[in-house]
Design an enzyme around this catalytic site. Structure first.
Site, mmCIF file in Angstrom:
data_model
loop_
_atom_site.group_PDB
_atom_site.id
_atom_site.type_symbol
_atom_site.label_atom_id
_atom_site.label_comp_id
_atom_site.label_asym_id
_atom_site.label_seq_id
_atom_site.Cartn_x
_atom_site.Cartn_y
_atom_site.Cartn_z
ATOM 1 N N ASP A 35 0.882 -1.152 0.000
ATOM 2 C CA ASP A 35 0.000 0.000 0.000
ATOM 3 C C ASP A 35 0.919 1.201 0.000
ATOM 4 O OD1 ASP A 35 -2.545 1.231 -0.040
ATOM 5 O OD2 ASP A 35 -2.352 1.739 2.076
ATOM 6 N N SER A 36 0.592 2.155 -0.825
ATOM 7 C CA SER A 36 1.493 3.286 -0.943
ATOM 8 C C SER A 36 0.702 4.529 -1.264
ATOM 9 C CB SER A 36 2.519 3.019 -2.045
ATOM 10 O OG SER A 36 1.854 2.742 -3.260
ATOM 11 N N GLY B 98 -0.454 7.542 -11.067
ATOM 12 C CA GLY B 98 -0.784 8.257 -9.831
ATOM 13 C C GLY B 98 -0.264 9.691 -9.838
ATOM 14 N N TYR B 99 0.422 10.051 -8.746
ATOM 15 C CA TYR B 99 0.892 11.418 -8.574
ATOM 16 C C TYR B 99 2.274 11.649 -9.183
ATOM 17 C CZ TYR B 99 -2.981 11.535 -5.232
ATOM 18 O OH TYR B 99 -4.229 11.463 -4.646
ATOM 19 N N ARG C 29 8.547 2.408 -3.528
ATOM 20 C CA ARG C 29 8.131 1.030 -3.756
ATOM 21 C C ARG C 29 9.353 0.148 -4.016
ATOM 22 N NH1 ARG C 29 4.504 2.211 -7.146
ATOM 23 N NH2 ARG C 29 2.879 2.478 -5.615
#
Lengths: 199, 199
Positions: A72-73, A156-157, A184
């Protein structure tokens, strides 16, 4: 050859995890949740990245009968007291709408000047065995949020995050450059010895 | 009679401040920013409620040559590490869209179970004189965020906030009931003696 389930169906994350674990634990056959279409989404109800990674890894290990790795990140923004954090993937309210999440975040911190735009990516990576053993580790990548997206790699970001010491966003780094420094990458490399030992 | 500028054009906030200060400092004539249409928005660039309240009070005192009272307030949600906080009014990205802000917040914490839905309203109220003197005080109202809006009174996040010891939302309380316990009521009543003394 031991089979290990990577608990994701996100193609970007899947490719990234595959590259990292293939190198760190080459004696393991990696399969993904795409091969288990019958398994539903695991609710990420934890308040921390570690809790969510463990929740997912245990649920998938139970459902498949195979060792499972989950992560989870998210992005933790100083001016948002560390949020979106565990809510990164659903920050705009709908799960997985990267563009909406990113645009909302930019709008929220639009008045925050560059010196206060510090942030870090964080990742918890967990391994769970069907019998119940577990390991969870963390990795982070410090940096800052810029005010306009740049770059097309990653997900994502990535287009609005510039790592410390870099001028490019994580969406402007190659996959290999990103793996080498990413939260990650760090978390999964830290998990690899445990994967090798426990399997 | 001394004139005092309330630094707001928000009708809901204006009515609330007028009720509270009229009672606490009856010897003061209250005027609002609506009477100074030439004064633009003061950017709320502070990282705390206090900083923003002082920013606004000083800017309005300078611009009008009158003592000015300003507040900054917001909802601090435990599961969001205290956010939206100072970003409460622009949480969904556009300033002042109460419904969008409230719906985004509900979506973000939709998986958070009731025991973890703690939150508090916070308000900083500041008085600034044209010569530069300043006073700033705080008030809070502890409670929890529910999962569906209820009630039509108030504004902002009132329909989804239930104060500690209450069963109704702050949007189901009458104006008088809300003033008696609200973060803004508490902050402005704490400021009233300073208003009376400094003017």
């Amino acid at each position: 050859m031991t089979r290990l389930v990577l608990a994701t169906r996100n193609p970007g994350k899947l490719a990234e995890l595959r590259r990292i674990l293939a190198e760190a634990a080459p004696a393991v056959e990696l399969v993904s949740l795409l091969e288990f279409p019958e398994i539903g989404e695991v609710a990420e109800t934890g308040l921390t990245f570690e809790a969510n990674a463990l929740l997912k890894a245990h649920a998938i290990a139970q459902a498949t009968g195979l060792p499972a790795v989950a992560d989870d990140s998210g992005l933790c923004v100083d001016a948002l007291n560390g949020m979106p954090g565990v809510l990164s993937a659903r920050w705009a309210g709908t799960h997985g709408d990267d563009l909406a999440n990113l645009n909302l975040l930019l709008a929220q911190i639009s008045d925050v000047p560059p010196p206060a735009r510090g942030a870090h990516f964080a990742c918890a990576a967990a391994l769970a065995l069907p019998a119940g053993e577990e390991v969870v580790v963390q990795g982070t990548l410090p940096g800052a949020v810029i005010d306009k997206p740049r770059g097309v790699n990653g997900f994502g970001y990535d287009p609005i995050f510039v790592p410390e010491g870099e001028t490019r966003t994580t969406a402007e780094l190659s996959a290999q450059e990103k793996d080498a420094i990413s939260h990650r990458g760090r978390a999964f490399r830290a998990l690899a010895p445990a994967v090798a030992e426990l399997l």
